[in-house]
Write a protein that holds these residues in place. Structure first.
Motif, PDB file in Angstrom:
ATOM      1  N   THR A 153       0.833  -1.201   0.000  1.00 36.22           N
ATOM      2  CA  THR A 153       0.000   0.000   0.000  1.00 36.22           C
ATOM      3  C   THR A 153       0.864   1.245   0.000  1.00 36.22           C
ATOM      4  O   THR A 153       2.080   1.190   0.223  1.00 36.22           O
ATOM      5  CB  THR A 153      -0.903   0.014   1.235  1.00 36.22           C
ATOM      6  N   ASP A 154       0.211   2.393  -0.232  1.00 38.02           N
ATOM      7  CA  ASP A 154       0.931   3.666  -0.192  1.00 38.02           C
ATOM      8  C   ASP A 154       1.536   3.900   1.182  1.00 38.02           C
ATOM      9  O   ASP A 154       2.638   4.461   1.295  1.00 38.02           O
ATOM     10  CB  ASP A 154      -0.014   4.822  -0.545  1.00 38.02           C
ATOM     11  N   ALA A 155       0.826   3.477   2.217  1.00 42.61           N
ATOM     12  CA  ALA A 155       1.327   3.661   3.581  1.00 42.61           C
ATOM     13  C   ALA A 155       2.605   2.861   3.801  1.00 42.61           C
ATOM     14  O   ALA A 155       3.549   3.333   4.452  1.00 42.61           O
ATOM     15  CB  ALA A 155       0.258   3.234   4.586  1.00 42.61           C
ATOM     16  N   VAL A 156       2.663   1.664   3.248  1.00 41.10           N
ATOM     17  CA  VAL A 156       3.860   0.835   3.384  1.00 41.10           C
ATOM     18  C   VAL A 156       5.033   1.470   2.638  1.00 41.10           C
ATOM     19  O   VAL A 156       6.158   1.517   3.136  1.00 41.10           O
ATOM     20  CB  VAL A 156       3.600  -0.590   2.864  1.00 41.10           C
ATOM     21  N   VAL A 157       4.752   2.005   1.430  1.00 34.89           N
ATOM     22  CA  VAL A 157       5.802   2.660   0.644  1.00 34.89           C
ATOM     23  C   VAL A 157       6.324   3.887   1.386  1.00 34.89           C
ATOM     24  O   VAL A 157       7.528   4.147   1.436  1.00 34.89           O
ATOM     25  CB  VAL A 157       5.271   3.053  -0.747  1.00 34.89           C
ATOM     26  N   GLN A 158       5.383   4.660   1.988  1.00 33.82           N
ATOM     27  CA  GLN A 158       5.793   5.841   2.737  1.00 33.82           C
ATOM     28  C   GLN A 158       6.640   5.434   3.945  1.00 33.82           C
ATOM     29  O   GLN A 158       7.637   6.087   4.264  1.00 33.82           O
ATOM     30  CB  GLN A 158       4.554   6.623   3.206  1.00 33.82           C
ATOM     31  N   ASN A 159       6.242   4.352   4.588  1.00 38.40           N
ATOM     32  CA  ASN A 159       7.005   3.843   5.723  1.00 38.40           C
ATOM     33  C   ASN A 159       8.416   3.441   5.294  1.00 38.40           C
ATOM     34  O   ASN A 159       9.395   3.707   5.984  1.00 38.40           O
ATOM     35  CB  ASN A 159       6.271   2.644   6.337  1.00 38.40           C
ATOM     36  N   ALA A 160       8.510   2.826   4.109  1.00 35.00           N
ATOM     37  CA  ALA A 160       9.807   2.422   3.570  1.00 35.00           C
ATOM     38  C   ALA A 160      10.684   3.631   3.282  1.00 35.00           C
ATOM     39  O   ALA A 160      11.886   3.633   3.559  1.00 35.00           O
ATOM     40  CB  ALA A 160       9.613   1.593   2.301  1.00 35.00           C
ATOM     41  N   GLN A 161      10.054   4.696   2.728  1.00 37.45           N
ATOM     42  CA  GLN A 161      10.802   5.912   2.426  1.00 37.45           C
ATOM     43  C   GLN A 161      11.321   6.559   3.710  1.00 37.45           C
ATOM     44  O   GLN A 161      12.471   7.020   3.790  1.00 37.45           O
ATOM     45  CB  GLN A 161       9.909   6.905   1.674  1.00 37.45           C
ATOM     46  N   GLU A 162      10.473   6.575   4.757  1.00 34.02           N
ATOM     47  CA  GLU A 162      10.888   7.144   6.041  1.00 34.02           C
ATOM     48  C   GLU A 162      12.025   6.333   6.654  1.00 34.02           C
ATOM     49  O   GLU A 162      12.958   6.891   7.244  1.00 34.02           O
ATOM     50  CB  GLU A 162       9.687   7.200   7.000  1.00 34.02           C
ATOM     51  N   MET A 163      11.929   5.036   6.494  1.00 37.15           N
ATOM     52  CA  MET A 163      12.991   4.171   7.023  1.00 37.15           C
ATOM     53  C   MET A 163      14.305   4.442   6.301  1.00 37.15           C
ATOM     54  O   MET A 163      15.376   4.512   6.928  1.00 37.15           O
ATOM     55  CB  MET A 163      12.577   2.705   6.854  1.00 37.15           C
ATOM     56  N   ARG A 164      14.251   4.635   4.997  1.00 42.40           N
ATOM     57  CA  ARG A 164      15.443   4.928   4.207  1.00 42.40           C
ATOM     58  C   ARG A 164      16.021   6.272   4.614  1.00 42.40           C
ATOM     59  O   ARG A 164      17.248   6.403   4.782  1.00 42.40           O
ATOM     60  CB  ARG A 164      15.093   4.920   2.714  1.00 42.40           C
TER      61      ARG A 164
END
Length: 563
Positions: free
Chosen positions: A543-554
């Protein structure tokens, strides 16, 4: 550092090449995609066990090639000491070709053995496999780790200890040989006296047998020699026969001499013929003298024959040459001297044994003192590293117990890692307290500490994240990022926290090529890397939320690397 890995026809890999970068290289992929094959191929190239079953079905061979770049002069000197000559720019190419029933390994174009490959790999790279942390459960590994940490201080002491232990064992063996009853001693002494007398009485001279053999051979064949030489002399000597070579050449000289004044060319020919006549005259004179000296009497023949029999008997009994017989005489005389005064010899060996034992114990003490001093530094650094890896209240100590009655080539120390991971808990042996996840982190902490002490620039971790998650995973990720500042790290992982710290991110996945399953490996762009982080974070649906979470983690990982 490891520049590149080229793999062809290995397992599911048809042909792939990975170009690694400095810093932290991360490899991720679905379970079963072939991540273990990547590490396996590196191990194979570096002398790991070869199995023809690894060759891709339908192919005749598999090939793995590693290209390293030397990072320091110490690595170059170690390789050159092994007769490995890197390129001028420091490039070292290691290649292994696997075929049915055999394999061929080359380093810088030269064939090498599997043992040599192992030694070379120990200079260039350190590989931590999936289950290597289990080695921490064995006390012998603790001693090895401590010695690796203080190797600069130990210098050549371990080698000195090993050599002195060999000398000590030699003295013990000699002392054991003196343990015999009086009857046994007398029997051996009598035999030695006879053998020493037998050899000494012969008064052997080196090279004597060869000279006698030549004379004997000449005597045995004297009749044949005399007859042949006589025939030769009758055919060449003047007056020996009506048409001997000398007489005929003499007549030819006289004939040419009578007419040589008529033509200058005849004078040259006459001169040549006169030289032939002079040579033949000298030859006949020498041959006549040889025949005169060829007469042997029976007494001389039997003297030579008897002498040869004595020499050959001694050579058959004590050695294949006179030199070997004389060497055996020296040994037997030394042993005879020992038996003649056995008590004095035994006392001398006992004194040597005591002195050598003291020398060995002194070396053991020097090694032990260095270990005990270094252990304090290792305890401190390792405790700090463990705290960084989310061991919040940890105590770590290295127990070193010395036993002068248990001396080995590594000294007389027994080393054991002791740890307490919870407040109020006593220190206990590592094997009795640590879980799988804790062992992984302890091993990473050790690698971090020891990495600063050696010249190896490339470290490979195959799933160092086993048994960890959450905040602890972030701690491990940051520790890998810290380690990658001074070393090249190649890490296979399932955790997004670790993958987020990548300087270079590679994807490993299965695909189809010509209707067959293949493993593909390729570098990810920043955007694709975020997508892979999202896959590692999410479930079936990204989901978009998971992608955003991945970006924040990066982003968090990048900020951590900057700091």
């Amino acid at each position: 550092m490891l520049y590149s890995l080229h793999v062809k026809n290995l397992a599911l890999i048809k042909e792939q090449e990975i170009e690694f970068s400095k810093g932290l290289n991360i490899l991720t992929g679905e379970t079963g995609a072939g991540k273990s094959v990547v590490i396996g191929s590196v191990n194979l190239a570096l002398g790991g066990k070869a199995d023809a079953g690894l060759i891709r079905t339908g192919e005749e061979y598999a090939l793995v090639e590693l290209v390293f770049g030397l990072e320091n002069e110490a690595q170059r000197k170690l390789l050159e000491a092994m007769d490995i000559q890197p390129d001028e720019d420091g490039t070292v190419v290691i290649q292994r070709k696997l075929m049915q029933g055999r394999s061929v390994s080359k380093v810088c174009g030269e064939n090498v053995t599997a043992r040599q490959l192992k030694d070379i790999s120990n200079i260039l790279i350190n590989i931590h496999g999936q289950n290597d942390h289990q080695e921490l459960l064995h006390k012998n590994k603790h001693l090895e780790i401590l010695d690796e940490y203080c190797m600069d201080d130990l210098k050549n002491l371990p080698a000195q200890l090993k050599e002195n232990l060999r000398v000590l064992e030699d003295i013990r063996e000699k002392l054991d040989e003196t343990s015999m009853d009086e009857n046994s001693r007398m029997r051996e002494q009598e035999l030695l006296e006879f053998e020493v007398s037998e050899i000494s009485d012969a008064e052997l001279v080196a090279g004597e047998d060869e000279q006698l053999e030549t004379r004997y051979h000449k005597m045995v064949n004297s009749r044949k020699i005399s007859e042949a030489a006589g025939v030769a002399l009758s055919m060449t000597g003047s007056g020996e026969s009506e048409e001997s070579a000398s007489d005929m050449i003499g007549r030819a000289v006289r004939e040419l001499s009578s007419v040589s004044s008529y033509d200058s060319e005849l004078e040259d020919l006459l001169s040549q013929l006169s030289d032939v006549e002079n040579l033949l005259t000298d030859f006949n004179h020498s041959l006549s003298g040889y025949i005169s000296d060829l007469e042997f009497d029976d007494e001389e023949f039997h003297t030579v024959e008897d002498r040869l029999n004595v020499i050959n008997h001694l050579k058959d009994k004590y050695g294949g040459s006179i030199e070997a017989v004389l060497l055996e005489l020296s040994r037997k005389q030394e042993r005879l001297d020992t038996l003649s005064d056995l008590d004095a010899h035994r006392n001398k060996l006992q004194a040597e044994l005591k002195a050598q034992e003291e020398k060995v114990l002194l070396l053991c003490k020097k090694i032990s003192d260095i270990r005990k001093k270094a252990s304090k530094g290792l305890e401190k650094k390792l405790t700090e590293a463990l705290i960084d890896l989310n061991f919040l209240d940890v105590r770590f100590e290295i127990s070193i117990k010395s036993d002068e009655n248990s001396v080995t080539s590594k000294g007389y120390d027994s080393v054991e890692f002791m740890i307490s991971t919870n407040p109020g808990e006593d220190l206990r042996p590592l094997e009795k307290i640590a879980s799988g996840g804790e062992l992984s982190r302890i091993m990473l902490a050790l690698k971090t500490v020891v990495a600063d002490k050696d010249d190896i620039s490339t470290l490979i971790f195959d799933e160092i994240d086993a048994g960890i998650s959450g905040k602890t995973a972030w701690k491990v990720s940051k520790k890998l990022g810290e380690l990658s500042r001074e070393h090249q790290i190649i890490c296979i992982t399932h955790l997004p926290q670790i993958a987020a710290m990548a300087d270079e991110h590679f994807m490993i996945e299965k695909g189809l090529s010509d209707g067959r399953t293949v493993t593909n490996i390729y570098a990810l762009s920043e955007e694709a890397s975020i997508g892979e982080l999202a896959r590692l974070l999410g479930g079936d649906k990204i989901t978009d939320a998971v992608v955003q979470n991945a970006q924040e983690m990066r982003n968090e990982a990048l900020e951590s690397k900057k700091s």
